[in-house]
Design a protein around this motif. Structure first.
Motif, PDB file in Angstrom:
ATOM      1  N   TYR A   1      -4.917  14.420   9.187  1.00 48.04           N
ATOM      2  CA  TYR A   1      -5.805  14.071   8.084  1.00 48.04           C
ATOM      3  C   TYR A   1      -5.822  12.563   7.832  1.00 48.04           C
ATOM      4  O   TYR A   1      -4.821  11.869   8.064  1.00 48.04           O
ATOM      5  CB  TYR A   1      -5.373  14.781   6.797  1.00 48.04           C
ATOM      6  N   TRP A   2      -6.962  12.116   7.324  1.00 47.25           N
ATOM      7  CA  TRP A   2      -7.147  10.718   6.945  1.00 47.25           C
ATOM      8  C   TRP A   2      -7.458  10.631   5.457  1.00 47.25           C
ATOM      9  O   TRP A   2      -8.117  11.513   4.895  1.00 47.25           O
ATOM     10  CB  TRP A   2      -8.313  10.111   7.717  1.00 47.25           C
ATOM     11  N   GLY A   3      -7.017   9.553   4.852  1.00 51.32           N
ATOM     12  CA  GLY A   3      -7.424   9.258   3.495  1.00 51.32           C
ATOM     13  C   GLY A   3      -8.790   8.592   3.487  1.00 51.32           C
ATOM     14  O   GLY A   3      -9.374   8.318   4.540  1.00 51.32           O
ATOM     15  N   GLN A   4      -9.280   8.314   2.288  1.00 47.14           N
ATOM     16  CA  GLN A   4     -10.609   7.723   2.153  1.00 47.14           C
ATOM     17  C   GLN A   4     -10.580   6.199   2.253  1.00 47.14           C
ATOM     18  O   GLN A   4     -11.650   5.577   2.328  1.00 47.14           O
ATOM     19  CB  GLN A   4     -11.241   8.157   0.827  1.00 47.14           C
TER      20      GLN A   4
ATOM     21  N   LEU B   1       0.839  -1.195   0.000  1.00 47.34           N
ATOM     22  CA  LEU B   1       0.000   0.000   0.000  1.00 47.34           C
ATOM     23  C   LEU B   1       0.876   1.248   0.000  1.00 47.34           C
ATOM     24  O   LEU B   1       1.955   1.258   0.600  1.00 47.34           O
ATOM     25  CB  LEU B   1      -0.905   0.031   1.224  1.00 47.34           C
ATOM     26  N   SER B   2       0.374   2.279  -0.666  1.00 48.73           N
ATOM     27  CA  SER B   2       1.073   3.567  -0.687  1.00 48.73           C
ATOM     28  C   SER B   2       0.104   4.659  -0.268  1.00 48.73           C
ATOM     29  O   SER B   2      -1.102   4.569  -0.510  1.00 48.73           O
ATOM     30  CB  SER B   2       1.596   3.874  -2.090  1.00 48.73           C
ATOM     31  N   CYS B   3       0.656   5.703   0.309  1.00 45.44           N
ATOM     32  CA  CYS B   3      -0.159   6.852   0.730  1.00 45.44           C
ATOM     33  C   CYS B   3       0.660   8.116   0.503  1.00 45.44           C
ATOM     34  O   CYS B   3       1.787   8.219   1.001  1.00 45.44           O
ATOM     35  CB  CYS B   3      -0.541   6.711   2.187  1.00 45.44           C
ATOM     36  N   VAL B   4       0.081   9.039  -0.223  1.00 44.49           N
ATOM     37  CA  VAL B   4       0.759  10.302  -0.525  1.00 44.49           C
ATOM     38  C   VAL B   4      -0.013  11.456   0.101  1.00 44.49           C
ATOM     39  O   VAL B   4      -1.229  11.556  -0.078  1.00 44.49           O
ATOM     40  CB  VAL B   4       0.871  10.523  -2.039  1.00 44.49           C
ATOM     41  N   ALA B   5       0.708  12.307   0.790  1.00 46.94           N
ATOM     42  CA  ALA B   5       0.129  13.527   1.351  1.00 46.94           C
ATOM     43  C   ALA B   5       0.594  14.708   0.511  1.00 46.94           C
ATOM     44  O   ALA B   5       1.769  14.797   0.148  1.00 46.94           O
ATOM     45  CB  ALA B   5       0.557  13.704   2.803  1.00 46.94           C
TER      46      ALA B   5
ATOM     47  N   TYR C   1      -6.770   2.562   6.036  1.00 49.57           N
ATOM     48  CA  TYR C   1      -6.784   4.021   6.010  1.00 49.57           C
ATOM     49  C   TYR C   1      -5.401   4.569   6.374  1.00 49.57           C
ATOM     50  O   TYR C   1      -4.762   4.093   7.315  1.00 49.57           O
ATOM     51  CB  TYR C   1      -7.791   4.579   7.007  1.00 49.57           C
ATOM     52  N   CYS C   2      -5.013   5.587   5.654  1.00 49.68           N
ATOM     53  CA  CYS C   2      -3.760   6.283   5.945  1.00 49.68           C
ATOM     54  C   CYS C   2      -4.050   7.513   6.803  1.00 49.68           C
ATOM     55  O   CYS C   2      -5.024   8.232   6.561  1.00 49.68           O
ATOM     56  CB  CYS C   2      -3.098   6.693   4.637  1.00 49.68           C
ATOM     57  N   ASN C   3      -3.194   7.755   7.782  1.00 45.82           N
ATOM     58  CA  ASN C   3      -3.318   8.916   8.659  1.00 45.82           C
ATOM     59  C   ASN C   3      -2.002   9.689   8.646  1.00 45.82           C
ATOM     60  O   ASN C   3      -0.934   9.075   8.752  1.00 45.82           O
ATOM     61  CB  ASN C   3      -3.650   8.440  10.074  1.00 45.82           C
ATOM     62  N   VAL C   4      -2.116  10.989   8.489  1.00 40.55           N
ATOM     63  CA  VAL C   4      -0.916  11.841   8.431  1.00 40.55           C
ATOM     64  C   VAL C   4      -1.074  12.984   9.423  1.00 40.55           C
ATOM     65  O   VAL C   4      -2.087  13.693   9.410  1.00 40.55           O
ATOM     66  CB  VAL C   4      -0.710  12.404   7.008  1.00 40.55           C
ATOM     67  N   VAL C   5      -0.074  13.168  10.262  1.00 38.90           N
ATOM     68  CA  VAL C   5      -0.065  14.240  11.260  1.00 38.90           C
ATOM     69  C   VAL C   5       1.158  15.117  11.004  1.00 38.90           C
ATOM     70  O   VAL C   5       2.257  14.614  10.798  1.00 38.90           O
ATOM     71  CB  VAL C   5      -0.002  13.659  12.686  1.00 38.90           C
ATOM     72  N   GLY C   6       0.933  16.409  11.000  1.00 32.49           N
ATOM     73  CA  GLY C   6       2.067  17.299  10.756  1.00 32.49           C
ATOM     74  C   GLY C   6       1.704  18.749  10.976  1.00 32.49           C
ATOM     75  O   GLY C   6       0.761  19.057  11.724  1.00 32.49           O
ATOM     76  N   PHE C   7       2.446  19.635  10.315  1.00 31.01           N
ATOM     77  CA  PHE C   7       2.238  21.075  10.442  1.00 31.01           C
ATOM     78  C   PHE C   7       2.152  21.688   9.053  1.00 31.01           C
ATOM     79  O   PHE C   7       2.875  21.289   8.137  1.00 31.01           O
ATOM     80  CB  PHE C   7       3.380  21.717  11.241  1.00 31.01           C
ATOM     81  N   SER C   8       1.228  22.655   8.919  1.00 35.11           N
ATOM     82  CA  SER C   8       0.942  23.211   7.600  1.00 35.11           C
ATOM     83  C   SER C   8       1.399  24.663   7.488  1.00 35.11           C
ATOM     84  O   SER C   8       1.545  25.367   8.482  1.00 35.11           O
ATOM     85  CB  SER C   8      -0.560  23.124   7.317  1.00 35.11           C
ATOM     86  N   TYR C   9       1.589  25.077   6.253  1.00 38.34           N
ATOM     87  CA  TYR C   9       1.781  26.494   5.930  1.00 38.34           C
ATOM     88  C   TYR C   9       0.442  27.197   6.035  1.00 38.34           C
ATOM     89  O   TYR C   9      -0.603  26.571   5.881  1.00 38.34           O
ATOM     90  CB  TYR C   9       2.306  26.624   4.490  1.00 38.34           C
ATOM     91  N   PRO C  10       0.388  28.517   6.153  1.00 31.67           N
ATOM     92  CA  PRO C  10       1.511  29.407   6.440  1.00 31.67           C
ATOM     93  C   PRO C  10       1.725  29.642   7.934  1.00 31.67           C
ATOM     94  O   PRO C  10       2.705  30.246   8.327  1.00 31.67           O
ATOM     95  CB  PRO C  10       1.081  30.706   5.758  1.00 31.67           C
TER      96      PRO C  10
END
Length: 121
Positions: A110-113, A20-24, A94-103
């Motif tokens: 966020y979660w994928g579908q 499986l692959s997940c791209v943010a 499901y893929c889950n990504v945690v981080g920090f956004s601009y600006p």
């Protein structure tokens, strides 16, 4: 805004493998952790594996030794290599990504579908 998209699911026979692959993508300043969860019919969503920004990994007991999580920070991508699949692995992943956004350097989660994995003969 951040978008998370999974791919690589499908149907496989018991004993088989899938990756499986997940791209943010989007307004990403940095990613803290990326992970995979799954939900089988009639069951709660559960953690499968996750990986931190420094490469620390966590696995569910049920997948240890069979699944491997990895990430490519240059592409904001996380992978889940799955081997020795059995029918209990059938679920939506499901893929889950945690981080920090601009600006404003605001934290996001966020979660994928989801992508379906079916293990069946």
């Amino acid at each position: 805004q951040v978008k998370v998209v999974e791919s690589g699911g499908g149907k496989v026979q018991p004993g088989g493998s899938l990756r499986l692959s997940c791209v943010a993508s989007g307004s990403i300043f940095s990613i803290s952790a990326m992970g995979w969860h799954r939900q089988a019919p009639g069951k709660q969503r559960e953690l499968v594996a996750d990986i931190t920004s420094v490469g620390i990994t966590t696995y569910a007991d049920s997948v240890k030794g069979r699944f491997a999580i990895s990430r490519d920070d240059s592409k904001n991508t996380v992978f889940l290599q799955m081997h020795s699949l059995n029918t209990d692995d059938t679920a939506v992943y499901y893929c889950n990504v945690v981080g920090f956004s601009y600006p404003r350097n605001e934290e996001f989660d966020y979660w994928g579908q989801g992508t379906q994995v079916t293990v069946s003969s």
